[in-house]
Design a protein around this motif. Sequence first.
Motif, short mmCIF file in Angstrom:
data_model
loop_
_atom_site.label_atom_id
_atom_site.label_comp_id
_atom_site.label_asym_id
_atom_site.label_seq_id
_atom_site.Cartn_x
_atom_site.Cartn_y
_atom_site.Cartn_z
N LEU B 149 38.72 -65.94 47.12
CA LEU B 149 38.86 -64.19 47.09
C LEU B 149 38.25 -63.47 48.52
O LEU B 149 38.83 -62.68 48.69
CB LEU B 149 37.90 -63.90 45.90
CG LEU B 149 38.50 -64.03 44.63
CD1 LEU B 149 37.53 -63.78 43.43
CD2 LEU B 149 39.83 -63.66 43.95
N GLY B 150 37.43 -64.06 49.11
CA GLY B 150 37.14 -63.48 50.26
C GLY B 150 36.23 -62.44 50.01
O GLY B 150 36.38 -61.11 50.76
N MET B 151 35.38 -62.18 49.04
CA MET B 151 34.71 -61.08 48.78
C MET B 151 33.26 -60.99 49.60
O MET B 151 32.77 -59.72 49.74
CB MET B 151 34.22 -60.74 47.35
CG MET B 151 35.34 -60.88 46.24
SD MET B 151 36.75 -60.02 46.65
CE MET B 151 36.01 -58.25 46.57
N ILE B 152 32.88 -61.97 50.16
CA ILE B 152 31.71 -62.03 50.92
C ILE B 152 32.20 -62.88 52.39
O ILE B 152 33.25 -63.58 52.31
CB ILE B 152 30.59 -62.67 50.56
CG1 ILE B 152 31.13 -64.05 49.96
CG2 ILE B 152 29.78 -61.95 49.40
CD1 ILE B 152 30.11 -65.05 49.15
N PRO B 153 31.77 -62.48 53.45
CA PRO B 153 32.35 -63.24 54.76
C PRO B 153 31.78 -64.57 55.07
O PRO B 153 31.67 -64.82 56.32
CB PRO B 153 31.98 -62.15 55.94
CG PRO B 153 30.88 -61.58 55.30
CD PRO B 153 30.65 -61.43 53.91
N PHE B 154 31.46 -65.18 54.04
CA PHE B 154 30.89 -66.70 54.22
C PHE B 154 31.16 -67.52 52.97
O PHE B 154 32.25 -66.98 52.09
CB PHE B 154 29.59 -66.58 54.44
CG PHE B 154 28.88 -65.75 53.57
CD1 PHE B 154 28.05 -66.38 52.49
CD2 PHE B 154 28.32 -64.50 53.79
CE1 PHE B 154 27.11 -65.75 51.70
CE2 PHE B 154 27.53 -63.68 53.00
CZ PHE B 154 26.95 -64.33 51.76
N ASN B 155 30.87 -68.76 52.96
CA ASN B 155 31.16 -69.62 51.94
C ASN B 155 29.73 -69.69 51.12
O ASN B 155 28.69 -69.71 51.71
CB ASN B 155 31.67 -70.82 52.26
CG ASN B 155 33.24 -70.96 52.25
OD1 ASN B 155 33.87 -69.86 51.99
ND2 ASN B 155 33.67 -72.23 52.33
N LEU B 156 29.93 -70.24 49.76
CA LEU B 156 28.42 -70.27 49.10
C LEU B 156 28.55 -71.90 48.60
O LEU B 156 29.74 -72.51 48.39
CB LEU B 156 28.70 -69.62 47.76
CG LEU B 156 28.59 -68.08 47.94
CD1 LEU B 156 28.52 -67.33 46.59
CD2 LEU B 156 27.14 -67.66 48.48
N ASN B 157 27.46 -72.41 48.63
CA ASN B 157 27.07 -73.60 47.67
C ASN B 157 26.19 -73.34 46.76
O ASN B 157 25.13 -73.23 46.80
CB ASN B 157 26.52 -74.59 48.53
CG ASN B 157 26.35 -76.11 48.04
OD1 ASN B 157 25.33 -76.37 47.61
ND2 ASN B 157 27.32 -76.59 47.70
#
Lengths: 235, 235
Positions: B149-157
């Motif tokens: 979705l790209g709602m934040i400008p990074f990835n999550l773990n």
Amino acid sequence: MKNLIIASTSTLHGGGYLDYLLPELSAHFKNITTLLFIPYARPSGITHNEYTEKVRQAFSKIDIKVKGLHEFENPKEAIKQAEGIFTGGGNTFLLVSQLYRYDLMTLLSETLKKGTPYLGTSAGSNITGLTMQTTNDMPIIYPPSFQTLGMIPFNLNPHYLDPDTNSTHMGETRETRIKEFHQFNTLPVLGLREGSWLEVRNETITLKGNLKARLFRQNQEPEELESGSDLSFLK
Amino acid sequence: MKNLIIASTSTLHGGGYLDYLLPELSAHFKNITTLLFIPYARPSGITHNEYTEKVRQAFSKIDIKVKGLHEFENPKEAIKQAEGIFTGGGNTFLLVSQLYRYDLMTLLSETLKKGTPYLGTSAGSNITGLTMQTTNDMPIIYPPSFQTLGMIPFNLNPHYLDPDTNSTHMGETRETRIKEFHQFNTLPVLGLREGSWLEVRNETITLKGNLKARLFRQNQEPEELESGSDLSFLK
């Protein structure tokens, strides 16, 4: 005519790289002067050269030379002409992407079916199954397909981990993940604990090492298989 | 105009489903009568109905009704008209595959950018990042893309786990896996421990909960961020 050793891990806790397997490998690769190493899985992101050097040091103990697949201009020819092949661990998504990129997946499968002795550890074992869909690895790269070599009629989960009953962590256990796989896929999955390996001689598949392995089949309770079990019954 | 809660986990050890988040959710979803639930990730393979029922019970405690996305004939309309949206955890490969199958990925992203309040837990949080490539899940199904979705400008773990120094297991640690990701990808990755969540209000991203989070950037040492940190600086 197949001749494979498919190991859960390259390294046991407290041991050196490939140490616990060397006696087995000495027999498996007897009469072989030079082994072809496939370094594509790049554990911790090390380079092809660094990885090949590590493998070279290990095999020097049993007097086998090592050449990295990346050292050849024509990787297809290198695979066809190899006396023996070893694919090391690392990231399965990366390994599979590279094998497809150089159009090597089918060729490697055909070569191994003709009898070239093979060793896989971890990711290099994962790819001997029908698909890479029971890997533990992170999808750091998007491969064109999840299909792999199909040298055994089931899938593997290397580094199989039993649920830690003391854990307070809420992430899925390995067993839960494999059950999720079986919601969508009929293939059996063998959880191969560290220290176990499969020996494949023609169509006979034998569980080796001191440990049991855990077999997961769709709509069935998981089953513990003793070392020495013949897994050729799996379809 | 974004309004999201992005949680590492739905459930803390010893707690009930969503319990620790309910006070927060009560405020986040105030004025909402009915929440739209996306059950596609199917943890442990449970059905869409079973999963929706579980969520319904949790939200009944804060007087919010729940409808499952699978109950609608037209899922696109359901998303457009939702008062609030919750995507639950389970398998990220499955979740992403289903969102693409019903052509919902872009629509969901556009809808959330317009301000529809959103809650994600685990896999439902993973998809708020730029790609799903730092998921912990097993690739049980082949999605058409890893883009999310790209709602934040990074990835999550999500469910971030620190290395267990007592472990004798030789599989890669979470940190090693994320470092492998950074061999091929420049995106920052936030390791979100269980009990942490991100609050996104317009372009402000704040780390909430009692724990620190671990930030991984390409070619940099990992960094511990305090609760309350503003993450809007990340690009």
